[in-house]
Design a protein around this motif. Structure first.
Motif, PDB file in Angstrom:
ATOM      1  N   LEU A  24       0.828  -1.214   0.000  1.00  0.00           N
ATOM      2  CA  LEU A  24       0.000   0.000   0.000  1.00  0.00           C
ATOM      3  C   LEU A  24       0.858   1.259   0.000  1.00  0.00           C
ATOM      4  O   LEU A  24       0.632   2.186  -0.788  1.00  0.00           O
ATOM      5  CB  LEU A  24      -0.911   0.024   1.233  1.00  0.00           C
ATOM      6  N   GLU A  25       1.834   1.286   0.883  1.00  0.00           N
ATOM      7  CA  GLU A  25       2.663   2.493   1.029  1.00  0.00           C
ATOM      8  C   GLU A  25       3.517   2.724  -0.214  1.00  0.00           C
ATOM      9  O   GLU A  25       3.729   3.869  -0.618  1.00  0.00           O
ATOM     10  CB  GLU A  25       3.532   2.366   2.288  1.00  0.00           C
ATOM     11  N   ARG A  26       3.992   1.659  -0.834  1.00  0.00           N
ATOM     12  CA  ARG A  26       4.771   1.778  -2.075  1.00  0.00           C
ATOM     13  C   ARG A  26       3.933   2.484  -3.134  1.00  0.00           C
ATOM     14  O   ARG A  26       4.383   3.437  -3.765  1.00  0.00           O
ATOM     15  CB  ARG A  26       5.186   0.401  -2.567  1.00  0.00           C
ATOM     16  N   GLU A  27       2.714   2.009  -3.338  1.00  0.00           N
ATOM     17  CA  GLU A  27       1.845   2.635  -4.336  1.00  0.00           C
ATOM     18  C   GLU A  27       1.537   4.084  -3.970  1.00  0.00           C
ATOM     19  O   GLU A  27       1.509   4.956  -4.826  1.00  0.00           O
ATOM     20  CB  GLU A  27       0.551   1.836  -4.519  1.00  0.00           C
ATOM     21  N   TYR A  28       1.313   4.336  -2.694  1.00  0.00           N
ATOM     22  CA  TYR A  28       1.023   5.694  -2.241  1.00  0.00           C
ATOM     23  C   TYR A  28       2.199   6.618  -2.553  1.00  0.00           C
ATOM     24  O   TYR A  28       2.019   7.708  -3.097  1.00  0.00           O
ATOM     25  CB  TYR A  28       0.717   5.707  -0.741  1.00  0.00           C
ATOM     26  N   LEU A  29       3.410   6.188  -2.195  1.00  0.00           N
ATOM     27  CA  LEU A  29       4.592   7.024  -2.420  1.00  0.00           C
ATOM     28  C   LEU A  29       4.847   7.260  -3.904  1.00  0.00           C
ATOM     29  O   LEU A  29       5.092   8.390  -4.326  1.00  0.00           O
ATOM     30  CB  LEU A  29       5.822   6.392  -1.763  1.00  0.00           C
ATOM     31  N   PRO A  60      -8.233   2.268   4.362  1.00  0.00           N
ATOM     32  CA  PRO A  60      -7.877   3.441   5.165  1.00  0.00           C
ATOM     33  C   PRO A  60      -7.859   4.724   4.323  1.00  0.00           C
ATOM     34  O   PRO A  60      -7.552   4.696   3.130  1.00  0.00           O
ATOM     35  CB  PRO A  60      -6.470   3.110   5.671  1.00  0.00           C
ATOM     36  N   LEU A  61      -8.176   5.824   4.963  1.00  0.00           N
ATOM     37  CA  LEU A  61      -8.322   7.112   4.291  1.00  0.00           C
ATOM     38  C   LEU A  61      -7.111   7.468   3.432  1.00  0.00           C
ATOM     39  O   LEU A  61      -7.263   7.935   2.307  1.00  0.00           O
ATOM     40  CB  LEU A  61      -8.571   8.208   5.339  1.00  0.00           C
ATOM     41  N   ARG A  62      -5.914   7.238   3.927  1.00  0.00           N
ATOM     42  CA  ARG A  62      -4.683   7.597   3.207  1.00  0.00           C
ATOM     43  C   ARG A  62      -4.595   6.924   1.837  1.00  0.00           C
ATOM     44  O   ARG A  62      -4.021   7.465   0.909  1.00  0.00           O
ATOM     45  CB  ARG A  62      -3.482   7.215   4.065  1.00  0.00           C
ATOM     46  N   TYR A  63      -5.182   5.742   1.696  1.00  0.00           N
ATOM     47  CA  TYR A  63      -5.025   4.956   0.473  1.00  0.00           C
ATOM     48  C   TYR A  63      -6.290   4.901  -0.390  1.00  0.00           C
ATOM     49  O   TYR A  63      -6.318   4.187  -1.382  1.00  0.00           O
ATOM     50  CB  TYR A  63      -4.580   3.538   0.828  1.00  0.00           C
ATOM     51  N   ASP A 117       1.162   4.592  16.270  1.00  0.00           N
ATOM     52  CA  ASP A 117       0.896   5.865  16.934  1.00  0.00           C
ATOM     53  C   ASP A 117       0.163   6.862  16.046  1.00  0.00           C
ATOM     54  O   ASP A 117      -0.687   7.617  16.516  1.00  0.00           O
ATOM     55  CB  ASP A 117       2.206   6.508  17.411  1.00  0.00           C
ATOM     56  N   ILE A 118       0.497   6.871  14.739  1.00  0.00           N
ATOM     57  CA  ILE A 118      -0.065   7.914  13.867  1.00  0.00           C
ATOM     58  C   ILE A 118      -1.245   7.454  13.015  1.00  0.00           C
ATOM     59  O   ILE A 118      -2.046   8.271  12.593  1.00  0.00           O
ATOM     60  CB  ILE A 118       1.020   8.537  12.955  1.00  0.00           C
ATOM     61  N   ASP A 119      -1.309   6.149  12.741  1.00  0.00           N
ATOM     62  CA  ASP A 119      -2.372   5.659  11.850  1.00  0.00           C
ATOM     63  C   ASP A 119      -2.688   4.201  12.166  1.00  0.00           C
ATOM     64  O   ASP A 119      -2.451   3.310  11.350  1.00  0.00           O
ATOM     65  CB  ASP A 119      -1.929   5.823  10.394  1.00  0.00           C
TER      66      ASP A 119
END
Length: 156
Positions: A24-29, A60-63, A117-119
């Protein structure tokens, strides 16, 4: 010559919570980094993959607004179905050129360290998918072992 037991394909282990987060984070970045020149930003083909929110309402909202493959969470999705074509070596694909793997890994790992802590929503989401996929894998392994044992019995 392959025996019947050898021809049965063993299920592939599912991705862990961290690996799901990494996907997920890879695609987001990659999708959030803008290229330095407009020519680089325009790809040869338009990205027609669905948005995260279209794939899963619990995303999740970020993705929610990144484009993902419908099987983004499946481990080695290209290897699941063995065909003559999948046994051949994959053709080289041009890299996105936006971020190197080492930098990408560092950014994802640093975000993972503080994710709870953040998400926490994202961590719970990835953990739930990992748990679901692991349960599915365990069922597939039971069926696999049963099939191999039956094939070995027939061979005797």
């Amino acid at each position: 010559m392959a025996t019947a037991a050898q021809s049965i394909q063993k299920p592939i282990r599912p991705l862990t919570t961290y690996h799901l987060f990494f996907q997920l984070e890879r695609e987001y970045l990659i999708q959030s980094i803008t290229s330095s020149s407009p020519e680089e930003d325009v790809s040869e083909h338009e990205d027609v993959r669905p948005l995260g929110i279209e794939l899963d309402k619990q995303m999740p909202l970020r993705y929610q607004n990144i484009r993902l493959s419908p099987s983004w969470y499946v481990s080695a999705s290209g290897k699941r179905l063995r065909t003559k074509e999948s046994d051949q070596k994959r053709k080289h694909r041009k890299s996105h050129g936006k971020i190197g793997f080492q930098d990408l890994s560092r950014q994802v790992a640093s975000r993972w360290r503080i994710l709870e802590d953040i998400d926490n929503e994202t961590k719970i989401y990835c953990a739930n998918i990992a748990k679901r996929e692991l349960c599915s894998y365990k069922e597939e392994i039971k069926q696999y072992k049963t099939s191999v044992a039956a094939a070995e019995q027939r061979a005797i």
